[in-house]
Design an enzyme around this catalytic site. Structure first.
Site, short mmCIF file in Angstrom:
data_model
loop_
_atom_site.label_atom_id
_atom_site.label_comp_id
_atom_site.label_asym_id
_atom_site.label_seq_id
_atom_site.Cartn_x
_atom_site.Cartn_y
_atom_site.Cartn_z
N HIS A 85 1.01 -1.25 0.05
CA HIS A 85 0.04 0.03 -0.01
C HIS A 85 0.84 1.09 -0.05
CE1 HIS A 85 -3.46 2.18 -0.07
NE2 HIS A 85 -4.23 1.93 1.21
N ASP B 11 -2.21 2.23 -4.50
CA ASP B 11 -3.60 2.60 -3.73
C ASP B 11 -4.78 1.59 -3.98
OD1 ASP B 11 -2.50 5.20 -2.98
OD2 ASP B 11 -3.13 6.32 -4.77
#
Length: 399
Positions: A370, A374
């Site tokens: 992450h 995204d």
């Protein structure tokens, strides 16, 4: 003349290795290019061959010892093979008591025997001095699998290792591959902000396409069989082009975007799970992908995968479905930033246009870092794969 027996030159990605098996003992003759010793690294088993005819004069590093790149393993006396041969003549007289000793198994052979519940003394060794080689163990395992179901008696003759009810513990050292896998898994968990997103795909279109053309495909491409993995690799390549961040990696404070798709495909082997890489998968046809994966499988089973074949990769696909996994959260393989998990195809009732229809469904899981990717990118990647697999003609039309 004495010749040094040295460990192979390791690539930068490998710090050291372990002496796995000496195939020759001091005083035994060897021929040029004959296998002397196996060096196990965290990726592959590397073979050290004799540089000339001669006799093993000395072993410096014993089995289990750690060795560095190019380090001295032993010494070979060149040209001594002819004089060493007569010394071996008295051996038959002493061979009788050796029959009662436990057979010597190579590490790979022992692992295969244990996994297939084969008694060591039931395997005929073809190696030096009756040593049971990996090939002997594989042959015994195949023979056991192909034995008629109505004749289980021979396998039952092996005495149990432990009495019923015993609370037995067994301690064995980790193989270098298992230790490296453990290290990298912990590294991935501690260094990444890892998340997993899921979707599901209707496999009916791909299954129907495969059923329709598999015979013609195999005939056209010289025996290469059409499987499901090639469709997933093709779909992944297209999805990676549309979401380049999923194909990128982090190097310090920089993001490295790769203008190519090198797809790692997880393959099971006797040593554990290995991930050979399909280079430039964006240029490969379905037949080339299937042929490459098939070749990797054969090499993995024989322990012949090279370091180059398992190095690199920009994205990985793991198929837990072959073992029956319905759902999982695969762990990213650093420095990659994402991995796709395939799972078991299972028929389930699905709502289609207001009707309940039984369809062959597969869950897909995308684990990703992450820090770079995204949620929108990850979800879009999986949706792209779903769309392409549910309408595989789009893979050919590039739409």
């Amino acid at each position: 003349m004495a010749i040094d027996i040295k460990a192979p030159t390791f690539p930068e990605s490998i710090a050291d290795g372990t002496v796995a098996t000496w195939h020759k003992k001091p005083g035994e003759p060897v021929k040029r290019d004959e296998l002397i010793v196996d060096i196990e690294t965290d990726k592959v088993v590397m073979e050290v061959l004799a540089e000339a005819d001669g006799v093993i004069a000395e072993i410096v590093k014993n089995e289990g010892d750690t060795v560095l790149s190019g380090e001295l393993l032993g010494k070979l006396t060149e040209g001594g093979a002819a004089t060493a041969a007569p010394a071996a003549a008295p051996a038959p007289a002493a061979a009788a008591p050796a029959a009662a000793e436990a057979p010597i198994l190579s590490p790979a052979a022992r692992k295969i025997a244990e996994e297939n519940a084969i008694a060591a003394d039931s395997i005929t060794g073809t190696g030096k001095g009756g040593r049971v080689t990996k090939e002997d163990a594989v042959a015994a395992a195949e023979a056991k699998k192909s034995a008629p179901a109505g004749q289980p008696a021979p396998a039952a003759t092996a005495a149990p290792l432990f009495a019923a009810g015993d609370r037995v513990e067994k301690r064995v050292p980790m193989t270098r591959l298992r230790a490296k896998v453990a290290e990298r898994l912990v590294e991935a968990q501690s260094s990444m902000a890892m998340l997993t997103t899921f979707n599901e795909v209707n496999m009916k279109p791909v299954m129907e396409l495969r059923a329709k053309y598999k015979d013609l495909f195999e005939k056209t491409h010289n025996g290469v069989r059409l499987g499901f993995m090639s469709f997933f690799v093709k779909a992944a390549v297209e999805a990676l082009k549309r979401q380049p961040g999923v194909n990128a990696s982090i190097d310090g404070n920089d993001i490295v975007y790769h203008g190519y798709q090198d797809i790692g495909v997880a393959v099971s082997s006797d040593r554990g799970l290995v991930v050979p890489v399909l280079r430039n998968a964006e240029f490969m046809s379905l037949a080339e992908i299937e042929g490459g994966i098939n070749e990797f499988g054969k090499k993995a089973k024989a322990g012949k995968l090279t370091i180059e074949e398992m190095t690199g990769g920009t994205f990985t696909i793991s198929n837990g479905g072959v073992f029956g996994s319905l759902l999982s959260t695969p762990i990213v393989n650093p420095p990659q930033t994402a991995i796709l998990g395939m799972h078991k195809i299972q028929e389930r009732p699905m709502a289609v246009n207001g009707q309940v229809v039984i369809l062959p469904m597969m869950y897909l899981a995308l684990s990703y870092d992450h820090r770079l990717i995204d949620g929108k990118e990850a979800v879009t990647f999986l949706v792209t794969m779903k769309d392409l697999l549910e309408d595989p003609a789009r893979l050919l039309l590039d739409v």
